[in-house]
Design a protein around this motif. Structure first.
Motif, PDB file in Angstrom:
ATOM      1  N   THR A   9       0.949  -1.093   0.148  1.00 40.52           N
ATOM      2  CA  THR A   9      -0.144  -0.035   0.012  1.00 40.52           C
ATOM      3  C   THR A   9       0.837   1.016  -0.090  1.00 40.52           C
ATOM      4  O   THR A   9       2.042   1.138   0.403  1.00 40.52           O
ATOM      5  CB  THR A   9      -1.039   0.037   1.190  1.00 40.52           C
ATOM      6  N   SER A 120       1.176   6.293  -3.949  1.00 40.07           N
ATOM      7  CA  SER A 120      -0.198   5.722  -3.791  1.00 40.07           C
ATOM      8  C   SER A 120      -0.399   4.526  -4.950  1.00 40.07           C
ATOM      9  O   SER A 120      -1.146   3.498  -4.670  1.00 40.07           O
ATOM     10  CB  SER A 120      -1.587   6.520  -3.736  1.00 40.07           C
ATOM     11  N   LYS A 121       0.100   4.935  -6.069  1.00 41.21           N
ATOM     12  CA  LYS A 121       0.106   3.850  -6.933  1.00 41.21           C
ATOM     13  C   LYS A 121       1.109   3.035  -6.964  1.00 41.21           C
ATOM     14  O   LYS A 121       2.447   3.279  -7.544  1.00 41.21           O
ATOM     15  CB  LYS A 121       0.036   4.934  -8.373  1.00 41.21           C
ATOM     16  N   PRO A 122       0.786   1.764  -7.146  1.00 43.21           N
ATOM     17  CA  PRO A 122       2.044   0.592  -7.167  1.00 43.21           C
ATOM     18  C   PRO A 122       2.865   0.529  -8.192  1.00 43.21           C
ATOM     19  O   PRO A 122       4.155   0.251  -8.118  1.00 43.21           O
ATOM     20  CB  PRO A 122       1.323  -0.758  -6.808  1.00 43.21           C
ATOM     21  N   GLU A 123       2.472   0.939  -9.290  1.00 48.65           N
ATOM     22  CA  GLU A 123       3.044   0.749 -10.881  1.00 48.65           C
ATOM     23  C   GLU A 123       4.403   1.994 -10.502  1.00 48.65           C
ATOM     24  O   GLU A 123       5.092   2.160 -11.520  1.00 48.65           O
ATOM     25  CB  GLU A 123       2.393   0.742 -11.876  1.00 48.65           C
ATOM     26  N   SER A 128       6.692  -2.445  -6.314  1.00 44.58           N
ATOM     27  CA  SER A 128       6.209  -3.379  -7.333  1.00 44.58           C
ATOM     28  C   SER A 128       7.517  -3.764  -8.369  1.00 44.58           C
ATOM     29  O   SER A 128       7.638  -4.680  -8.642  1.00 44.58           O
ATOM     30  CB  SER A 128       5.047  -2.892  -8.218  1.00 44.58           C
ATOM     31  N   HIS A 144      -1.406  -5.900  -4.128  1.00 43.70           N
ATOM     32  CA  HIS A 144      -1.361  -4.351  -4.214  1.00 43.70           C
ATOM     33  C   HIS A 144      -2.630  -3.835  -3.904  1.00 43.70           C
ATOM     34  O   HIS A 144      -3.488  -4.013  -4.661  1.00 43.70           O
ATOM     35  CB  HIS A 144      -0.815  -3.884  -5.550  1.00 43.70           C
ATOM     36  N   VAL A 146      -5.367  -0.993  -4.019  1.00 50.42           N
ATOM     37  CA  VAL A 146      -5.381   0.266  -4.806  1.00 50.42           C
ATOM     38  C   VAL A 146      -6.419   1.137  -4.038  1.00 50.42           C
ATOM     39  O   VAL A 146      -7.297   0.581  -3.327  1.00 50.42           O
ATOM     40  CB  VAL A 146      -5.499  -0.274  -6.257  1.00 50.42           C
ATOM     41  N   THR A 151      -7.643  -5.244  -4.461  1.00 51.24           N
ATOM     42  CA  THR A 151      -6.382  -5.525  -4.714  1.00 51.24           C
ATOM     43  C   THR A 151      -6.175  -5.915  -6.333  1.00 51.24           C
ATOM     44  O   THR A 151      -7.024  -6.478  -6.766  1.00 51.24           O
ATOM     45  CB  THR A 151      -5.672  -6.648  -3.760  1.00 51.24           C
ATOM     46  N   LYS A 152      -5.028  -5.449  -6.548  1.00 54.47           N
ATOM     47  CA  LYS A 152      -4.354  -5.957  -8.040  1.00 54.47           C
ATOM     48  C   LYS A 152      -3.262  -7.045  -7.694  1.00 54.47           C
ATOM     49  O   LYS A 152      -2.370  -6.530  -7.002  1.00 54.47           O
ATOM     50  CB  LYS A 152      -4.063  -4.715  -8.843  1.00 54.47           C
ATOM     51  N   VAL A 157      -0.339  -5.417 -12.208  1.00 59.81           N
ATOM     52  CA  VAL A 157       0.285  -4.219 -11.889  1.00 59.81           C
ATOM     53  C   VAL A 157       1.428  -4.035 -13.113  1.00 59.81           C
ATOM     54  O   VAL A 157       1.720  -3.111 -13.617  1.00 59.81           O
ATOM     55  CB  VAL A 157       0.808  -4.022 -10.819  1.00 59.81           C
TER      56      VAL A 157
END
Length: 183
Positions: A9, A120-123, A128, A144, A146, A151-152, A157
């Motif tokens: 997160t 905030s964005k895992p990518e 990641s 992950h 979001v 979750t993703k 991701v």
């Protein structure tokens, strides 16, 4: 690939109470702070001491691991001549391998943990691009979290990050994340 108990997160501009409720919704028992510097000048409740105290009141354990899993290590050998971090160098360092091992052990014991960074964005985060990719080599796919409270998978991701194009592994073989089975 078995079910992973490792979540990721990023707090971004989240409210601390919403953030904690999000962790509780996934039954997170330990929050591992992977920020190299565990402070925020924009979102003060996420400074190390404040966050630790707040989490404890909700039964969540705070653990700082930014010294082993942080994206900006103190070891200058992890940077190029322009000062940019090189993940391939971090992956080879003993401190990173030890940090990764802690995650693998927690997953094997089915402990619900979340690694946390500021993005905030895992990518957009090393959770990641670096940690998640290394855990995949151990058949562990990070979940992950979001903003929508879902979750993703790590595979999804990375697929989104690479716009559906496969990634080539160390042996020149394509890794197509659209065909990997996820849970």
């Amino acid at each position: 690939m078995g079910k992973s108990t490792i979540y990721s997160t990023g707090y971004g501009n989240k409210n601390i109470d919403d953030f904690i409720n999000e962790l509780k919704s996934f039954e997170i028992k330990f929050l591992l702070d992977i920020r190299s510097k565990p402070y925020s000048k924009w979102n003060v409740p996420f400074n190390q001491e404040s966050l630790d105290l707040k989490l404890r009141t909700h039964g969540i354990n705070y653990v700082f691991v930014g010294d082993s899993l942080g994206g900006l290590p103190e070891d200058r050998g992890c940077y190029d001549f322009e000062g940019k971090v090189i993940y391939d160098k971090i992956k080879e360092k003993d401190f990173f391998k030890e940090g990764l091992k802690r995650l693998i052990v927690a997953n094997s014991k089915k402990v619900n943990i979340a690694i946390m960074c500021s993005e905030s964005k895992p990518e957009e985060c090393h959770r990641s691009k670096l940690i998640g990719q290394e855990l995949l080599k151990h058949d562990i796919s990070i979940n992950h979290i979001v903003p929508s409270g879902i979750t993703k998978s790590q595979e999804l991701v990375m697929n989104e990050l690479n716009k559906g194009k496969a990634i080539v592994d160390l042996f020149g073989e394509e890794i197509d994340f659209t065909s990997r089975k996820t849970y």
